[in-house]
Design a protein around this motif. Structure first.
Motif, PDB file in Angstrom:
ATOM      1  N   GLY A   1       0.775  -1.153   0.005  1.00 41.56           N
ATOM      2  CA  GLY A   1       0.100   0.092   0.058  1.00 41.56           C
ATOM      3  C   GLY A   1       0.810   1.259  -0.133  1.00 41.56           C
ATOM      4  N   ILE A   2       2.015   1.185  -0.359  1.00 42.32           N
ATOM      5  CA  ILE A   2       2.913   2.347  -0.395  1.00 42.32           C
ATOM      6  C   ILE A   2       3.032   2.860  -1.639  1.00 42.32           C
ATOM      7  CG2 ILE A   2       5.332   3.216  -0.155  1.00 42.32           C
ATOM      8  CD1 ILE A   2       5.424   1.248   2.150  1.00 42.32           C
ATOM      9  N   ASP A   3       2.891   4.296  -1.814  1.00 41.42           N
ATOM     10  CA  ASP A   3       2.970   5.045  -3.196  1.00 41.42           C
ATOM     11  C   ASP A   3       3.825   6.236  -3.425  1.00 41.42           C
ATOM     12  OD1 ASP A   3       1.591   7.004  -1.655  1.00 41.42           O
ATOM     13  OD2 ASP A   3      -0.328   6.722  -2.517  1.00 41.42           O
ATOM     14  N   LEU A   4       3.869   6.908  -4.394  1.00 38.82           N
ATOM     15  CA  LEU A   4       4.708   8.050  -4.519  1.00 38.82           C
ATOM     16  C   LEU A   4       4.592   8.867  -3.482  1.00 38.82           C
ATOM     17  CD1 LEU A   4       6.504   9.833  -6.389  1.00 38.82           C
ATOM     18  CD2 LEU A   4       4.486  10.746  -7.370  1.00 38.82           C
ATOM     19  N   GLY A   5       3.558   9.151  -2.832  1.00 35.13           N
ATOM     20  CA  GLY A   5       3.381  10.426  -1.912  1.00 35.13           C
ATOM     21  C   GLY A   5       4.075   9.817  -0.582  1.00 35.13           C
ATOM     22  N   TRP A   6       3.853   8.580  -0.299  1.00 40.72           N
ATOM     23  CA  TRP A   6       4.564   7.990   1.001  1.00 40.72           C
ATOM     24  C   TRP A   6       6.039   8.149   0.960  1.00 40.72           C
ATOM     25  CZ3 TRP A   6       7.864   4.170   3.000  1.00 40.72           C
ATOM     26  CH2 TRP A   6       7.593   3.890   4.112  1.00 40.72           C
ATOM     27  N   THR A   7       6.511   7.690  -0.220  1.00 36.74           N
ATOM     28  CA  THR A   7       7.986   7.459  -0.419  1.00 36.74           C
ATOM     29  C   THR A   7       8.574   9.072  -0.405  1.00 36.74           C
ATOM     30  OG1 THR A   7       7.900   7.502  -2.707  1.00 36.74           O
ATOM     31  CG2 THR A   7       8.169   5.484  -1.336  1.00 36.74           C
ATOM     32  N   LEU A   8       7.791  10.197  -1.000  1.00 32.73           N
ATOM     33  CA  LEU A   8       8.361  11.333  -1.246  1.00 32.73           C
ATOM     34  C   LEU A   8       8.469  12.055   0.115  1.00 32.73           C
ATOM     35  CD1 LEU A   8       8.827  13.734  -3.004  1.00 32.73           C
ATOM     36  CD2 LEU A   8       6.525  14.202  -2.914  1.00 32.73           C
ATOM     37  N   TYR A   9       7.626  11.498   1.003  1.00 30.50           N
ATOM     38  CA  TYR A   9       7.543  12.420   2.223  1.00 30.50           C
ATOM     39  C   TYR A   9       8.450  11.679   3.188  1.00 30.50           C
ATOM     40  CZ  TYR A   9       3.403  15.394   1.482  1.00 30.50           C
ATOM     41  OH  TYR A   9       2.507  16.302   0.992  1.00 30.50           O
ATOM     42  N   MET A  10       8.676  10.251   3.319  1.00 27.50           N
ATOM     43  CA  MET A  10       9.478   9.670   4.347  1.00 27.50           C
ATOM     44  C   MET A  10      10.882   9.384   3.839  1.00 27.50           C
ATOM     45  SD  MET A  10      10.525   6.599   3.367  1.00 27.50           S
ATOM     46  CE  MET A  10      10.884   5.757   4.690  1.00 27.50           C
ATOM     47  N   LEU A  11      11.267   9.552   2.479  1.00 28.92           N
ATOM     48  CA  LEU A  11      12.480   9.289   1.961  1.00 28.92           C
ATOM     49  C   LEU A  11      13.631  10.022   2.967  1.00 28.92           C
ATOM     50  CD1 LEU A  11      13.599   8.043  -0.547  1.00 28.92           C
ATOM     51  CD2 LEU A  11      13.584  10.125  -1.750  1.00 28.92           C
ATOM     52  N   GLY A  12      13.535  11.080   3.534  1.00 31.18           N
ATOM     53  CA  GLY A  12      14.606  11.821   4.163  1.00 31.18           C
ATOM     54  C   GLY A  12      14.877  11.003   5.612  1.00 31.18           C
ATOM     55  N   VAL A  13      13.960  10.365   6.161  1.00 33.62           N
ATOM     56  CA  VAL A  13      14.289   9.605   7.271  1.00 33.62           C
ATOM     57  C   VAL A  13      15.264   8.590   7.075  1.00 33.62           C
ATOM     58  CG1 VAL A  13      13.315   8.025   9.009  1.00 33.62           C
ATOM     59  CG2 VAL A  13      11.920   9.986   7.966  1.00 33.62           C
ATOM     60  N   VAL A  14      15.407   7.945   6.060  1.00 30.55           N
ATOM     61  CA  VAL A  14      16.593   6.801   5.760  1.00 30.55           C
ATOM     62  C   VAL A  14      17.791   7.520   4.769  1.00 30.55           C
ATOM     63  CG1 VAL A  14      15.021   4.984   6.054  1.00 30.55           C
ATOM     64  CG2 VAL A  14      15.370   6.111   3.894  1.00 30.55           C
ATOM     65  N   THR A  15      17.521   8.608   4.353  1.00 29.89           N
ATOM     66  CA  THR A  15      18.703   9.068   3.496  1.00 29.89           C
ATOM     67  C   THR A  15      19.462  10.267   4.081  1.00 29.89           C
ATOM     68  OG1 THR A  15      17.429  10.740   2.546  1.00 29.89           O
ATOM     69  CG2 THR A  15      17.336   8.685   1.302  1.00 29.89           C
TER      70      THR A  15
ATOM     71  N   LEU B   1       8.466   7.423  14.065  1.00 30.20           N
ATOM     72  CA  LEU B   1       7.416   6.336  14.306  1.00 30.20           C
ATOM     73  C   LEU B   1       6.864   6.813  15.618  1.00 30.20           C
ATOM     74  CD1 LEU B   1       9.471   2.915  13.601  1.00 30.20           C
ATOM     75  CD2 LEU B   1       7.732   4.034  12.280  1.00 30.20           C
ATOM     76  N   GLY B   2       7.389   7.515  16.416  1.00 34.27           N
ATOM     77  CA  GLY B   2       6.893   8.053  17.677  1.00 34.27           C
ATOM     78  C   GLY B   2       5.952   9.213  17.389  1.00 34.27           C
ATOM     79  N   THR B   3       6.335   9.966  16.672  1.00 34.19           N
ATOM     80  CA  THR B   3       5.495  11.254  16.189  1.00 34.19           C
ATOM     81  C   THR B   3       4.145  10.400  15.564  1.00 34.19           C
ATOM     82  OG1 THR B   3       6.732  11.561  14.138  1.00 34.19           O
ATOM     83  CG2 THR B   3       7.025  12.844  16.341  1.00 34.19           C
ATOM     84  N   ALA B   4       4.164   9.521  14.829  1.00 37.19           N
ATOM     85  CA  ALA B   4       3.206   9.012  13.904  1.00 37.19           C
ATOM     86  C   ALA B   4       2.160   8.649  14.966  1.00 37.19           C
ATOM     87  CB  ALA B   4       3.623   7.907  13.065  1.00 37.19           C
ATOM     88  N   LYS B   5       2.764   7.835  16.229  1.00 39.45           N
ATOM     89  CA  LYS B   5       1.790   7.266  17.202  1.00 39.45           C
ATOM     90  C   LYS B   5       1.128   8.325  17.892  1.00 39.45           C
ATOM     91  CE  LYS B   5       0.520   4.205  20.364  1.00 39.45           C
ATOM     92  NZ  LYS B   5      -0.629   3.289  19.972  1.00 39.45           N
TER      93      LYS B   5
ATOM     94  N   VAL C   1       0.539   3.399  14.412  1.00 37.72           N
ATOM     95  CA  VAL C   1       1.661   3.338  13.436  1.00 37.72           C
ATOM     96  C   VAL C   1       1.259   2.297  12.162  1.00 37.72           C
ATOM     97  CG1 VAL C   1       4.163   2.767  12.983  1.00 37.72           C
ATOM     98  CG2 VAL C   1       3.535   3.652  15.336  1.00 37.72           C
ATOM     99  N   THR C   2       1.009   3.164  11.218  1.00 39.81           N
ATOM    100  CA  THR C   2       0.249   2.332  10.147  1.00 39.81           C
ATOM    101  C   THR C   2       1.026   3.099   8.701  1.00 39.81           C
ATOM    102  OG1 THR C   2      -1.563   3.718   9.658  1.00 39.81           O
ATOM    103  CG2 THR C   2      -1.738   1.945  11.186  1.00 39.81           C
ATOM    104  N   VAL C   3       0.996   2.322   7.648  1.00 42.17           N
ATOM    105  CA  VAL C   3       1.373   3.105   6.264  1.00 42.17           C
ATOM    106  C   VAL C   3       0.653   4.270   6.176  1.00 42.17           C
ATOM    107  CG1 VAL C   3       1.133   2.705   3.838  1.00 42.17           C
ATOM    108  CG2 VAL C   3       1.758   1.000   5.053  1.00 42.17           C
ATOM    109  N   SER C   4      -0.705   4.431   6.473  1.00 41.64           N
ATOM    110  CA  SER C   4      -1.136   6.018   6.354  1.00 41.64           C
ATOM    111  C   SER C   4      -0.589   6.940   7.307  1.00 41.64           C
ATOM    112  CB  SER C   4      -2.836   5.735   6.680  1.00 41.64           C
ATOM    113  OG  SER C   4      -3.361   7.140   6.631  1.00 41.64           O
ATOM    114  N   THR C   5      -0.498   6.594   8.443  1.00 43.61           N
ATOM    115  CA  THR C   5      -0.017   7.506   9.532  1.00 43.61           C
ATOM    116  C   THR C   5       1.473   7.828   9.414  1.00 43.61           C
ATOM    117  OG1 THR C   5       0.403   5.913  11.145  1.00 43.61           O
ATOM    118  CG2 THR C   5      -1.729   6.860  11.259  1.00 43.61           C
ATOM    119  N   THR C   6       2.232   6.997   9.070  1.00 43.27           N
ATOM    120  CA  THR C   6       3.794   7.223   8.804  1.00 43.27           C
ATOM    121  C   THR C   6       3.807   8.011   7.637  1.00 43.27           C
ATOM    122  OG1 THR C   6       3.933   5.037   7.655  1.00 43.27           O
ATOM    123  CG2 THR C   6       4.520   5.249  10.096  1.00 43.27           C
ATOM    124  N   GLY C   7       3.037   8.076   6.664  1.00 40.00           N
ATOM    125  CA  GLY C   7       3.150   8.834   5.600  1.00 40.00           C
ATOM    126  C   GLY C   7       2.454  10.307   5.556  1.00 40.00           C
ATOM    127  N   GLN C   8       1.966  10.743   6.858  1.00 38.70           N
ATOM    128  CA  GLN C   8       1.483  12.193   6.860  1.00 38.70           C
ATOM    129  C   GLN C   8       2.738  12.961   6.850  1.00 38.70           C
ATOM    130  OE1 GLN C   8      -1.639  12.838   6.899  1.00 38.70           O
ATOM    131  NE2 GLN C   8      -2.288  10.616   6.611  1.00 38.70           N
TER     132      GLN C   8
END
Length: 672
Positions: free
Chosen positions: A432-446, A483-487, A493-500
């Motif tokens: 269930g991950i799409d362009l918007g999710w990766t666009l927003y969370m990319l920086g966490v791992v890069t 993950l803590g702020t999503a919670k 902590v879901t795909v939807s909330t971690t993509g906000q």
């Protein structure tokens, strides 16, 4: 993720193009480009002595790429499918601030990379990858840590672009999204396998030319349809859209303001993410190592500033068209609005193109999406290939690897990573991950490696413990905060909330800046005081190139001292432009407008769009014309002469092997 909730039960927009068109573009066109590049590679070997069976040519193009082609390649390196799809997507969500912050999140760090690139040229001129620099200074443990971070960066970058491109291809042609994901890398694999980095530079040029011509076409076409008519009328349409659908978080709830909470949060998120993507992407270092010394700073500076116009102009115009025409019959989703899923999948740009140009617009977006994703995939594939060949195979398995051995491992790396990235992207799609999710969370791992890597090249005091532990602790901090702020904000902590956007902003900022604290504290305990001369004691270039370099050095009128002085001058120029670009794009231009809560009037909006269009057309000239003027004509003449005379250039001296050969660069340096 979008401002507008999904609307269940709505009829899906039917693909405007038949499936066969999708397969022709993705498969047939990809293979045609690959075959053309194979032919060009053979011609260059015959006429210019560019032998891709030699590792230095395959990986670094003999370090002779000139300013024009470097600038074009830099523009292409950031001309992701995400840049076009994502800038329209955030423009649809946040209004005029979205595309601006998207552009401002890219240009400053591209220009900043000129400083890193020229520093590498000064301190370790024979390097092939940034990871070699880490290994030489800090040893194998740090080498493995940074190698892991770089591979994570490349994997998520590829997933980001493949998810967006595959979703658009599926929406426009009906090709299954998984089929598109696996077929997109095929042509890339073929021409990168054969041509190496020089093929990447040349295909970057071709793909960028096609994309910019089409982008410039849309910048004019948008105002020729009766429903729009003019920039002033587009302003009225967007103003009406603000009244129909007020924007939460924007001043006066309008799309026509830079005072947007969501917009500036995205800007912060995006600039941090892109610093990570640039500094931890070995493809940028490879292109810097491939460029001639006098081409690194002007190439990256010109390319970075020119690039700004693409997401700004295209994103502003096409998102405004989507917002303005969404309630009219020519829009594909009429009479409903776009759903949040459609927006997050990057369909704002193709739907706007279909509204103003029908099936032709859909075909144009299909083509530029394909061009963008294959061009950037090529850079990613060659980057990972270089890591697997130089940093894994040569370092840990065969220290005495020959040209043949390294080329073979590079070929394996090209095939392996192309297949792996497609498989990884498919896995993300099915969860269930799409362009918007990766666009927003990319920086966490890069982002965790940004400052430790920059300090490795620029700060002699950072010690080994800081280099190893700071990025690891930074990654752990970023993931925990994300993950803590999503919670905290959304209760789960879901795909939807971690993509906000809020959890992603907090996680990215923590991931990017906490390593500064960790590195500083660990370094102050025992500073290293590294001697930069140690870099030059390591022989990294293979014997064939070393012999060539010896030949070249013997012809230098002023010797190595002049070269070091020249590189130091370029370093000062790079530092100046890095600071100036950041201040211009992030402080002097947008923040006064944000603080003043300024709402665009019609005259100001018209001026805003006109400047963006002029800048976009200027970028097209930089990317297409400049490389031809700067050495392209000379190389074409050389190729023509080589073909007509029927002679090969395998025995040609280095000084005349290409129009961008070291001897010509020396002449340029003497003039400077």
């Amino acid at each position: 993720m979008a401002n507008h909730p999904a609307r269940d039960g709505q009829v899906v927009v039917q693909p405007p193009l038949p499936q066969v068109v999708g397969y022709v573009i993705v498969v047939v066109l990809g293979l045609i480009i690959a075959l053309v590049m194979m032919l060009i590679t053979k011609i260059l070997k015959r006429t210019a002595g560019e032998d891709n069976k030699k590792t230095e040519m395959f990986m670094t193009a003999n370090r002779t790429v000139r300013t024009g082609l470097t600038a074009s390649a830099v523009i292409s390196s950031w001309l992701w499918s995400t840049a076009m799809l994502g800038s329209a997507f955030v423009g649809y969500d946040y209004g005029v601030s979205g595309p601006f912050w998207f552009a401002a999140g890219c240009s400053p760090m591209i220009v900043f990379f000129a400083l890193l690139g020229i520093s590498c040229k000064r301190k370790i001129p024979e390097a092939h990858t940034s990871l070699e620099v880490v290994r030489i200074r800090y040893g194998r443990i740090a080498h493995v840590v940074f190698m892991t971070l770089c591979l994570i960066n490349n994997i998520f970058a590829c997933a980001n672009m493949l998810l967006g491109a595959a979703a658009v291809i599926a929406a426009l042609t009906g090709v299954h999204i998984v089929a598109a994901t696996f077929l997109l890398p095929v042509g890339v694999t073929v021409y990168t396998f054969v041509g190496g980095i020089k093929a990447t530079f040349l295909t970057d040029y071709f793909h960028t030319a096609v994309i910019l011509i089409i982008a410039c076409y849309f910048s004019i076409k948008a105002f020729t349809v009766d429903e729009v008519g003019s920039i002033g009328n587009l302003y009225e349409l967007v103003k009406s859209a603000s009244q129909r659908h007020p924007v939460a978080g924007n001043h006066a709830a309008t799309y026509l303001t830079m005072t947007s909470k969501g917009g500036i949060l995205f800007g912060i998120l995006h600039i941090c993410s892109n610093f990570g993507l640039v500094i931890m992407d070995t493809s940028f270092f490879i292109k810097a190592f491939s460029a001639a010394p006098s081409a690194v700073v002007p190439g990256y500076t010109i390319g970075g500033i020119a690039y700004f116009a693409i997401p700004w102009a295209l994103g502003t115009i096409m998102s405004s068209v989507a917002l303005g025409l969404e309630n009219q019959p020519i829009f594909p989703t009429y009479p409903r609005r776009m759903t949040s899923t459609e927006v997050s999948n990057g369909l704002v740009l193709p739907y706007a193109a279909m509204a103003i140009a029908g099936k032709g617009g859909a075909a144009a977006i299909l083509l530029i999406t394909f061009m963008a994703v294959t061009s950037t995939l090529s850079a990613q594939v060659i980057a990972v290939s270089s890591i697997l060949s130089f940093d894994v195979y040569r370092e840990y398995f065969n220290r005495k690897a020959s040209d043949r051995d390294i080329i073979r491992s590079s070929h394996f790396g090209v095939i392996f990573f192309a297949a792996f990235s497609a498989g990884f992207s498919t896995m993300l799609h099915y969860v269930g991950i799409d362009l918007g999710w990766t666009l927003y969370m990319l920086g966490v791992v890069t982002c965790p490696g940004i400052f430790p890597m920059a300090f490795t090249i620029l700060w002699r005091q950072q010690n080994k413990a800081a280099a190893i532990l700071a990025p690891v602790l930074g990654l752990a901090t970023g993931l925990g905060v994300w993950l803590g702020t999503a919670k905290h904000f959304y209760g789960a902590v879901t795909v939807s909330t971690t993509g906000q956007i809020l959890p992603c902003v907090y996680g990215t900022v923590a991931s990017a800046f906490s390593p500064i604290v960790y590195s500083t504290i660990l370094t102050l305990l025992r500073p290293q005081n590294y001697d930069w001369a140690e870099f030059k004691k390591e022989k990294l270039a293979l014997e064939e190139l070393e012999g060539d370099l010896t030949t070249v050095h013997s012809h230098r009128p002023n010797g190595p001292a002049f070269s070091a002085k020249e590189l130091k001058r370029w370093g000062r120029i790079a530092a100046f432009w890095s600071i100036a670009t950041f201040l211009g794009h992030w402080v002097l231009w947008p923040l006064p407008m944000y603080g003043a809560k300024y709402v665009f009037g019609k005259t100001f909006f018209v001026a805003w769009v006109v400047v963006a269009i002029i800048w976009l057309w200027g970028t097209m000239l930089v990317a297409i014309v400049y490389p031809i003027v700067d050495g392209g004509v000379q190389q074409m003449i050389q190729v023509y002469q080589g073909l007509t005379r029927g002679k090969t250039a395998t025995s040609t001296p280095v000084e005349s092997s290409t129009p961008s050969s070291p001897s010509i660069l020396e002449k340029e340096q003497v003039k400077a």
